[in-house]
Design a protein around this motif. Sequence first.
Motif, mmCIF file in Angstrom:
data_model
loop_
_atom_site.group_PDB
_atom_site.id
_atom_site.type_symbol
_atom_site.label_atom_id
_atom_site.label_comp_id
_atom_site.label_asym_id
_atom_site.label_seq_id
_atom_site.Cartn_x
_atom_site.Cartn_y
_atom_site.Cartn_z
ATOM 1 N N ARG A 212 0.641 -1.598 0.234
ATOM 2 C CA ARG A 212 -0.138 0.007 0.034
ATOM 3 C C ARG A 212 0.907 0.908 -0.123
ATOM 4 O O ARG A 212 0.434 2.693 -0.793
ATOM 5 N N ASN A 213 1.842 1.144 0.605
ATOM 6 C CA ASN A 213 3.263 2.337 0.757
ATOM 7 C C ASN A 213 4.354 2.119 0.674
ATOM 8 O O ASN A 213 4.710 1.498 1.282
ATOM 9 N N ARG A 214 4.509 1.649 -0.811
ATOM 10 C CA ARG A 214 5.853 1.739 -1.240
ATOM 11 C C ARG A 214 7.284 2.351 -0.374
ATOM 12 O O ARG A 214 8.350 1.660 0.224
ATOM 13 N N ARG A 215 7.402 3.285 -0.141
ATOM 14 C CA ARG A 215 8.161 4.532 0.722
ATOM 15 C C ARG A 215 8.492 3.604 2.564
ATOM 16 O O ARG A 215 8.862 2.840 2.769
ATOM 17 N N ILE A 218 9.490 -0.159 2.114
ATOM 18 C CA ILE A 218 10.431 -0.491 2.242
ATOM 19 C C ILE A 218 11.865 -0.074 2.918
ATOM 20 O O ILE A 218 12.419 -0.671 3.393
ATOM 21 N N SER A 219 11.216 0.806 3.204
ATOM 22 C CA SER A 219 11.876 1.472 4.860
ATOM 23 C C SER A 219 11.728 0.769 5.903
ATOM 24 O O SER A 219 13.239 0.029 6.583
ATOM 25 N N ALA A 220 10.551 0.067 6.330
ATOM 26 C CA ALA A 220 10.892 -1.005 7.039
ATOM 27 C C ALA A 220 11.591 -2.038 7.305
ATOM 28 O O ALA A 220 11.803 -3.157 8.016
ATOM 29 N N PHE A 595 5.983 -0.318 -7.802
ATOM 30 C CA PHE A 595 7.376 0.468 -6.710
ATOM 31 C C PHE A 595 7.824 1.552 -7.259
ATOM 32 O O PHE A 595 8.580 2.221 -6.688
ATOM 33 N N GLY A 596 7.256 1.834 -8.266
ATOM 34 C CA GLY A 596 7.161 3.379 -8.965
ATOM 35 C C GLY A 596 7.947 3.345 -9.486
ATOM 36 O O GLY A 596 8.796 2.132 -10.433
ATOM 37 N N PRO A 597 8.908 4.690 -9.568
ATOM 38 C CA PRO A 597 9.940 4.033 -11.025
ATOM 39 C C PRO A 597 10.787 3.213 -10.490
ATOM 40 O O PRO A 597 11.865 3.340 -9.207
ATOM 41 N N TRP A 598 11.463 3.029 -12.018
ATOM 42 C CA TRP A 598 12.969 2.268 -11.698
ATOM 43 C C TRP A 598 13.371 2.529 -12.935
ATOM 44 O O TRP A 598 13.812 3.256 -13.383
ATOM 45 N N ILE A 599 15.089 2.042 -13.252
ATOM 46 C CA ILE A 599 15.863 1.608 -13.973
ATOM 47 C C ILE A 599 16.095 1.032 -14.703
ATOM 48 O O ILE A 599 15.977 -0.857 -13.583
ATOM 49 N N ILE A 705 12.251 5.140 -2.742
ATOM 50 C CA ILE A 705 13.032 4.739 -1.800
ATOM 51 C C ILE A 705 13.755 6.600 -1.976
ATOM 52 O O ILE A 705 13.772 7.127 -2.561
ATOM 53 N N PRO A 706 13.432 7.723 -0.119
ATOM 54 C CA PRO A 706 13.664 8.521 -0.205
ATOM 55 C C PRO A 706 14.833 9.584 -1.208
ATOM 56 O O PRO A 706 15.929 8.423 -0.596
ATOM 57 N N PRO A 707 14.824 10.105 -2.210
ATOM 58 C CA PRO A 707 16.050 10.653 -2.234
ATOM 59 C C PRO A 707 16.902 11.882 -1.682
ATOM 60 O O PRO A 707 16.456 12.200 -0.579
ATOM 61 N N TYR A 708 18.484 12.024 -2.010
ATOM 62 C CA TYR A 708 18.474 12.955 -0.940
ATOM 63 C C TYR A 708 18.336 14.272 -0.642
ATOM 64 O O TYR A 708 18.411 15.144 -2.176
ATOM 65 N N PRO A 709 18.531 14.745 0.183
ATOM 66 C CA PRO A 709 17.278 16.059 0.109
ATOM 67 C C PRO A 709 18.672 17.072 -0.122
ATOM 68 O O PRO A 709 19.391 17.967 1.230
ATOM 69 N N ALA A 710 19.510 17.083 -1.168
ATOM 70 C CA ALA A 710 20.208 18.180 -1.372
ATOM 71 C C ALA A 710 19.413 20.006 -0.887
ATOM 72 O O ALA A 710 20.826 20.975 -0.083
ATOM 73 N N GLU A 711 18.407 20.083 -0.744
ATOM 74 C CA GLU A 711 17.745 21.441 -0.852
ATOM 75 C C GLU A 711 18.271 21.915 1.090
ATOM 76 O O GLU A 711 18.704 23.360 1.503
ATOM 77 N N LEU A 712 18.492 20.859 1.783
ATOM 78 C CA LEU A 712 18.904 21.005 2.535
ATOM 79 C C LEU A 712 20.400 21.489 2.789
ATOM 80 O O LEU A 712 20.740 21.849 4.541
ATOM 81 N N ALA A 713 21.382 21.694 2.469
ATOM 82 C CA ALA A 713 22.614 22.087 2.470
ATOM 83 C C ALA A 713 23.071 23.368 2.567
ATOM 84 O O ALA A 713 21.934 24.021 1.839
#
Length: 880
Positions: A212-215, A218-220, A595-599, A705-713
């Motif tokens: 139900r909640n992919r993110r 994966i985290s758990a 699982f949303g976007p994949w490569i 998978i949450p991306p790196y929060p570069a905006e917090l730098a």
Amino acid sequence: MASLISVRGTASFRAAAMFRPRSVVLLAEPQLPEAAIVARNLAAGGFRGSLHVIGMEAPGLTPAESLEAIAEPPDLAVLCLPPDRLEPAMADLAARGSLAAVVPGGAPDLAAISARTGIKALGQGSFGLCVPGIGLNASLAHIAPAPGKLALVTQSSALARAVLDWAAAEAVGFSHVIGIGGNATIGFAMALDWLARDVNTGAVLLDLRRIRNRRAFISAARAVARTRPVVAIRAGGRSADQSGLGDCIMEAALRRAGVLRVSGLEDLLSAAETLARVRPRIGGGPAAARGDRIAIVTNGIGLGQLAADAVLAGGGRIATLSPEALAAFALLLPAGWRPGNPLSLGPASGPRLAEAATMMAALPEVDAVVALHAPAPEEAGDVAAEAMIAACRTGGQRSAPVLVSWAGQHTAGRQREAMARAGLAVFPTPEAAVRGALQLARDRQNRAAAAELPPRDVLELAPDRATVRRILHTARAAGRHSLTEEESLGLLAAYGLPTVPGRRAAAAEDAADAAAMLGFPAVLKILSPDLRHKSEVGGVATGLGSARAVRAEAEAMLARIRARRPEARIEGFLVQRQAARALELRLRLGDDAMFGPWIGFGQGGTAADLAEDEAHDLPPLNLALAGQLIGRSRTARIMAGWRDHAPVNQAAVADALVRLSQVAVDFPEIAELTINPLFADADGVLAVDAHCVLRPAGEPGVLAIPPYPAELARPWTAKSGEVLLVRPIRPEDAAAHEEAFRQLDPEDIRWRFFSPLKEMAPTLVARLTQIDYDREIAFVATRRRPDGTEETVGVSRLIRDPSAPAAEFAVIVLRGMKGQGLGRHLMQRLFEWGRANGVREVMGHVLADNAPMLAFVRSLGFAVKRSLEEEEVMEARLAL
């Protein structure tokens, strides 16, 4: 400094009320068949808490007229009720403060009812909940599970019953059996979060149908897999998507979390048999990293050969034994027999089989031992089995695990049962035992890969996002969901990916002029939003050596396509300078419903789909993950150089994958982006063709998978005037983190970790640097060295409790930066992140003799009191 002890939940719903209740009530309609089953199981389980029943008579359960008649609100309610009576019952439970429920029957609107009442429930169609360690059996089981270390989280009642029936015969016990059912409110994530903290759970089996909640999942799953094996099965995946792509994406997602995916019930039971009973040896060095060096000892060469074939067919390795080991084994063999691997002792080996297995398990060149036994004439099979039980019990953590195949049934069946009850991993066939050994190796590899420490190298990207936004806006303004090839290549160029130069031409004469400007030989392609695969209709021509040839081919191409696809809209031509031939690769960004976007990465060209050579992963990727993705494809062997194929610059290919991954992070409105072919040679890569499809407006993709929060730098200036960069931690900080640890004073280490650590284990470094940015944050303060590498001089960390609005902090500053205000700034950054992410309280544990930290947290407004559980620990709390 502060520790990282888990925070107890403070929300209205308590996970402990669901998964370790002290009191249970059954609300039942007697006519429903599940009511009698649940009542009988509850009464027979030996539950240590209170059991009440409302609505029916049930021996062993205390009857109650209503919820109000029960003195204390029950922790857990089991609702065996018709669908129309569920909401009133759940409203009554909520009014009494009982917020955890199990719904075994039908409940089509359970999610909506839960949202309205605040009740979190397992269901609809839940198998129920078993916690054998406390005697709770609130399930539809036909047989009571025994206590043990295995946890089963399942959506299927039939699969749960099958596993429990098998476990009873194999003497396998459970810490939990959790029936997710329809996964309406309490799903896999909440169950896994609980199991990650449960000390009684040694391994987890998952039956996955719907995430139900992919993110959150994966985290758990990753949190559990850090400390114990997790094995997953998915029924119906291939029938739902016969292409097999969905199954590939699920396997990629599970691999990223460190979870072992198996293909069927037989493999699931084999994994359960293995993981519930054995553990890989500790240590072993780099040679043992794969964990698949198998030694085989047998009382019959035929069984040994079957096992050896199964090892090689499964991708494992037959362990190479040292001359010293072979000489020792020669003493166990009949005269004239030569030792080897498989090691055959002959049919009259008896207890010598167990002795040889123990000797094999002690060898450093062996990761697992498969001991094989076939019934033999004039042999005391019971004595041989007892010897094997005794031998396996003597093996310690420094010995390789021993998996036993005791073939046969009439005499062997009883002996297998005795070995299973003694705790051995025992199987009826050599192939099954080998499968268990290889699953142990795969689990080790998966979990190691999920926690692998990447090098310092970070691909610093500076994409031209404004150009990409203009390209996407132009397409949407024109009512298009597909970009032209020219636009798609322009998007890639904006992300720094080399592309072949090209020009658009409206007509054949314009195409000839464009080719003359770009140079020859030229490539001519039709431009049409209706032709996804241009080569199929003659819409691509290569090797055109002159302007005249380009013009003639353009006219002919137009005629061909109008004849074959008269409905296709023609928007002109794309003319390109033909690139030198190279290895053709295909890079894909796609979207999976679960699982949303994949490569995807693999062989390119027009036959890419037929080649079926594509490896998969989830964005975001870093260079290390991109390298692993390449290595999982068959094309990787050609890229390394093969016969007439020169080696390819694999670093450039990994670079391209990371850039494609960043597109998925930055522009979630992109549903598909294919680069085919991507030419690759020793000099680098070149994108020759690309196709991009947008999602419908307002439908963004959500990364699992949450991306790196570069905006917090952000930069920060110390009192001394030095400017540091304070940013979220990332996996590539592993080496800098270890360096910073080595610079700490011993007292700081004891205060921070509550023990005098001499060094940080790689697993701890991975845990601290590879974080889930949805549930925790760590800020590092870094300075740039003259050689370009970064030095970490301070770290703060905030870990949320997934089931509560509380979080626990940790902070440490290196000696040279103390007194500069860095610790206060790092804590303020934690508070800022916490407020933005719903954290309402920050707390931490501080050693009572850590006077500097106690003074520091008091200055920040924390209330400090002595812990009720540990005399030498102080508890600090701050409301945000």
